[in-house]
Design a protein around this motif. Structure first.
Motif, PDB file in Angstrom:
ATOM      1  N   VAL A 188       0.860  -1.186   0.000  1.00 46.73           N
ATOM      2  CA  VAL A 188       0.000   0.000   0.000  1.00 46.73           C
ATOM      3  C   VAL A 188       0.897   1.237   0.000  1.00 46.73           C
ATOM      4  CG1 VAL A 188      -1.724   1.329   1.294  1.00 46.73           C
ATOM      5  CG2 VAL A 188      -1.895  -1.169   1.176  1.00 46.73           C
ATOM      6  N   LEU A 189       0.618   2.145  -0.929  1.00 51.32           N
ATOM      7  CA  LEU A 189       1.374   3.390  -1.061  1.00 51.32           C
ATOM      8  C   LEU A 189       0.447   4.577  -0.790  1.00 51.32           C
ATOM      9  CD1 LEU A 189       3.288   2.709  -4.420  1.00 51.32           C
ATOM     10  CD2 LEU A 189       4.066   2.285  -2.086  1.00 51.32           C
ATOM     11  N   PRO A 190       0.416   5.080   0.442  1.00 52.25           N
ATOM     12  CA  PRO A 190      -0.363   6.295   0.715  1.00 52.25           C
ATOM     13  C   PRO A 190       0.345   7.514   0.119  1.00 52.25           C
ATOM     14  CG  PRO A 190       0.055   5.034   2.723  1.00 52.25           C
ATOM     15  CD  PRO A 190       0.944   4.491   1.661  1.00 52.25           C
ATOM     16  N   THR A 191      -0.424   8.453  -0.394  1.00 57.57           N
ATOM     17  CA  THR A 191       0.154   9.670  -0.949  1.00 57.57           C
ATOM     18  C   THR A 191      -0.718  10.863  -0.624  1.00 57.57           C
ATOM     19  OG1 THR A 191       1.000  10.756  -2.940  1.00 57.57           O
ATOM     20  CG2 THR A 191      -0.947   9.358  -3.218  1.00 57.57           C
ATOM     21  N   ASP A 192      -0.060  12.000  -0.456  1.00 58.14           N
ATOM     22  CA  ASP A 192      -0.796  13.257  -0.309  1.00 58.14           C
ATOM     23  C   ASP A 192      -0.330  14.258  -1.360  1.00 58.14           C
ATOM     24  OD1 ASP A 192       1.697  14.006   0.612  1.00 58.14           O
ATOM     25  OD2 ASP A 192       1.031  14.556   2.620  1.00 58.14           O
ATOM     26  N   GLY A 193       0.474  13.781  -2.306  1.00 58.52           N
ATOM     27  CA  GLY A 193       0.964  14.640  -3.375  1.00 58.52           C
ATOM     28  C   GLY A 193       2.196  15.443  -3.005  1.00 58.52           C
ATOM     29  N   SER A 194       2.687  15.306  -1.779  1.00 57.83           N
ATOM     30  CA  SER A 194       3.859  16.064  -1.347  1.00 57.83           C
ATOM     31  C   SER A 194       5.143  15.457  -1.915  1.00 57.83           C
ATOM     32  CB  SER A 194       3.950  16.071   0.184  1.00 57.83           C
ATOM     33  OG  SER A 194       4.250  14.772   0.661  1.00 57.83           O
ATOM     34  N   ASP A 195       6.218  16.213  -1.826  1.00 51.53           N
ATOM     35  CA  ASP A 195       7.521  15.703  -2.255  1.00 51.53           C
ATOM     36  C   ASP A 195       7.908  14.466  -1.462  1.00 51.53           C
ATOM     37  OD1 ASP A 195       7.697  17.792  -4.050  1.00 51.53           O
ATOM     38  OD2 ASP A 195       9.014  19.011  -2.784  1.00 51.53           O
ATOM     39  N   HIS A 196       7.580  14.442  -0.177  1.00 52.44           N
ATOM     40  CA  HIS A 196       7.908  13.304   0.681  1.00 52.44           C
ATOM     41  C   HIS A 196       7.148  12.066   0.242  1.00 52.44           C
ATOM     42  CE1 HIS A 196       9.920  16.184   3.206  1.00 52.44           C
ATOM     43  NE2 HIS A 196       8.821  16.917   3.193  1.00 52.44           N
ATOM     44  N   ALA A 197       5.889  12.235  -0.121  1.00 49.29           N
ATOM     45  CA  ALA A 197       5.087  11.116  -0.599  1.00 49.29           C
ATOM     46  C   ALA A 197       5.588  10.630  -1.953  1.00 49.29           C
ATOM     47  CB  ALA A 197       3.617  11.525  -0.685  1.00 49.29           C
ATOM     48  N   GLU A 198       6.085  11.549  -2.775  1.00 48.61           N
ATOM     49  CA  GLU A 198       6.626  11.172  -4.080  1.00 48.61           C
ATOM     50  C   GLU A 198       7.856  10.281  -3.925  1.00 48.61           C
ATOM     51  OE1 GLU A 198       8.660  13.366  -7.889  1.00 48.61           O
ATOM     52  OE2 GLU A 198       6.986  14.391  -6.903  1.00 48.61           O
ATOM     53  N   VAL A 199       8.738  10.629  -2.996  1.00 51.16           N
ATOM     54  CA  VAL A 199       9.924   9.804  -2.727  1.00 51.16           C
ATOM     55  C   VAL A 199       9.482   8.421  -2.246  1.00 51.16           C
ATOM     56  CG1 VAL A 199      11.931   9.528  -1.195  1.00 51.16           C
ATOM     57  CG2 VAL A 199      11.466  11.741  -2.274  1.00 51.16           C
ATOM     58  N   ALA A 200       8.496   8.380  -1.350  1.00 53.97           N
ATOM     59  CA  ALA A 200       7.991   7.104  -0.848  1.00 53.97           C
ATOM     60  C   ALA A 200       7.365   6.286  -1.977  1.00 53.97           C
ATOM     61  CB  ALA A 200       6.977   7.348   0.264  1.00 53.97           C
ATOM     62  N   ALA A 201       6.636   6.940  -2.863  1.00 55.69           N
ATOM     63  CA  ALA A 201       6.017   6.224  -3.980  1.00 55.69           C
ATOM     64  C   ALA A 201       7.077   5.609  -4.885  1.00 55.69           C
ATOM     65  CB  ALA A 201       5.120   7.171  -4.776  1.00 55.69           C
ATOM     66  N   GLU A 202       8.137   6.348  -5.156  1.00 55.16           N
ATOM     67  CA  GLU A 202       9.222   5.806  -5.978  1.00 55.16           C
ATOM     68  C   GLU A 202       9.832   4.573  -5.314  1.00 55.16           C
ATOM     69  OE1 GLU A 202      11.907   9.101  -6.463  1.00 55.16           O
ATOM     70  OE2 GLU A 202      10.492  10.211  -7.724  1.00 55.16           O
ATOM     71  N   THR A 203      10.046   4.655  -4.007  1.00 53.46           N
ATOM     72  CA  THR A 203      10.596   3.526  -3.255  1.00 53.46           C
ATOM     73  C   THR A 203       9.632   2.347  -3.294  1.00 53.46           C
ATOM     74  OG1 THR A 203      11.802   5.033  -1.806  1.00 53.46           O
ATOM     75  CG2 THR A 203      11.460   2.793  -0.996  1.00 53.46           C
ATOM     76  N   GLY A 204       8.354   2.610  -3.068  1.00 50.17           N
ATOM     77  CA  GLY A 204       7.346   1.555  -3.094  1.00 50.17           C
ATOM     78  C   GLY A 204       7.223   0.894  -4.452  1.00 50.17           C
ATOM     79  N   ILE A 205       7.316   1.688  -5.491  1.00 49.74           N
ATOM     80  CA  ILE A 205       7.255   1.137  -6.854  1.00 49.74           C
ATOM     81  C   ILE A 205       8.465   0.250  -7.124  1.00 49.74           C
ATOM     82  CG2 ILE A 205       7.383   1.775  -9.303  1.00 49.74           C
ATOM     83  CD1 ILE A 205       5.549   4.213  -8.525  1.00 49.74           C
ATOM     84  N   GLU A 206       9.640   0.675  -6.661  1.00 47.72           N
ATOM     85  CA  GLU A 206      10.843  -0.155  -6.812  1.00 47.72           C
ATOM     86  C   GLU A 206      10.677  -1.479  -6.071  1.00 47.72           C
ATOM     87  OE1 GLU A 206      14.580   1.773  -5.875  1.00 47.72           O
ATOM     88  OE2 GLU A 206      13.829   3.674  -6.663  1.00 47.72           O
ATOM     89  N   LEU A 207      10.163  -1.425  -4.851  1.00 45.69           N
ATOM     90  CA  LEU A 207       9.954  -2.648  -4.076  1.00 45.69           C
ATOM     91  C   LEU A 207       8.920  -3.556  -4.739  1.00 45.69           C
ATOM     92  CD1 LEU A 207       9.980  -1.149  -0.484  1.00 45.69           C
ATOM     93  CD2 LEU A 207      11.545  -2.911  -1.346  1.00 45.69           C
TER      94      LEU A 207
END
Length: 147
Positions: free
Chosen positions: A6-25
């Motif tokens: 599960v990748l929660p996002t709020d559109g922030s830069d911090h969420a974008e970094v997390a999304a990239e990491t989650g997509i890699e995983l």
């Protein structure tokens, strides 16, 4: 190791970094990806934006949907077939409930890195998810990497 992320996002830069990491995983583990954003509309009480016909709730849901769409697009570009959803309610609670509902193996989310008094006064969605969830949480920041 991970079947559902599960990748929660709020559109922030911090969420974008997390999304990239989650997509890699997710790519590395061939995992299903669920992208979520929470519209905490309970605090608004039917508030309308000045000069707008749409309610603040509609605007909040629209921003949440845009955040989800951006991460879904990035996941699709990486060859994944993500699911996207806009959730309602208190953010941490909604994320944890969704993770339980989809039987998630991992939640990957960002943090602003606030600490001390500010964190105590404002609270932290990530902190709440880490403390009260029964799913492992990978907290990503600009220094995170899965290499």
């Amino acid at each position: 190791m991970f079947d559902t992320i599960v990748l929660p996002t709020d559109g922030s830069d911090h969420a974008e970094v997390a999304a990239e990491t989650g997509i890699e995983l997710a790519t590395a583990h061939d995992a299903a990806v669920h992208v979520v954003s929470v519209a905490d509309t309970g605090l608004l009480g039917g508030l309308r934006l000045p000069g707008e016909a749409a309610s603040a709730e509609d605007a909040m849901r629209g921003r949440a949907q845009e955040s989800v769409d951006a991460v879904v697009e990035a996941a699709e570009a990486a060859g994944l077939e993500p699911t996207g959803a806009v959730l309602d309610g208190p953010p941490a609670e909604a994320i944890l409930e969704y993770a339980r509902d989809v039987d998630a193996d991992l939640i990957v989310m960002g943090t602003r890195g606030r600490g001390g008094v500010h964190r105590m006064a404002m609270g932290s969605v990530t902190d709440h998810v880490v403390r009260f969830g029964d799913v492992p949480v990978f907290v990503a920041n600009s220094e995170s990497s899965v290499e």
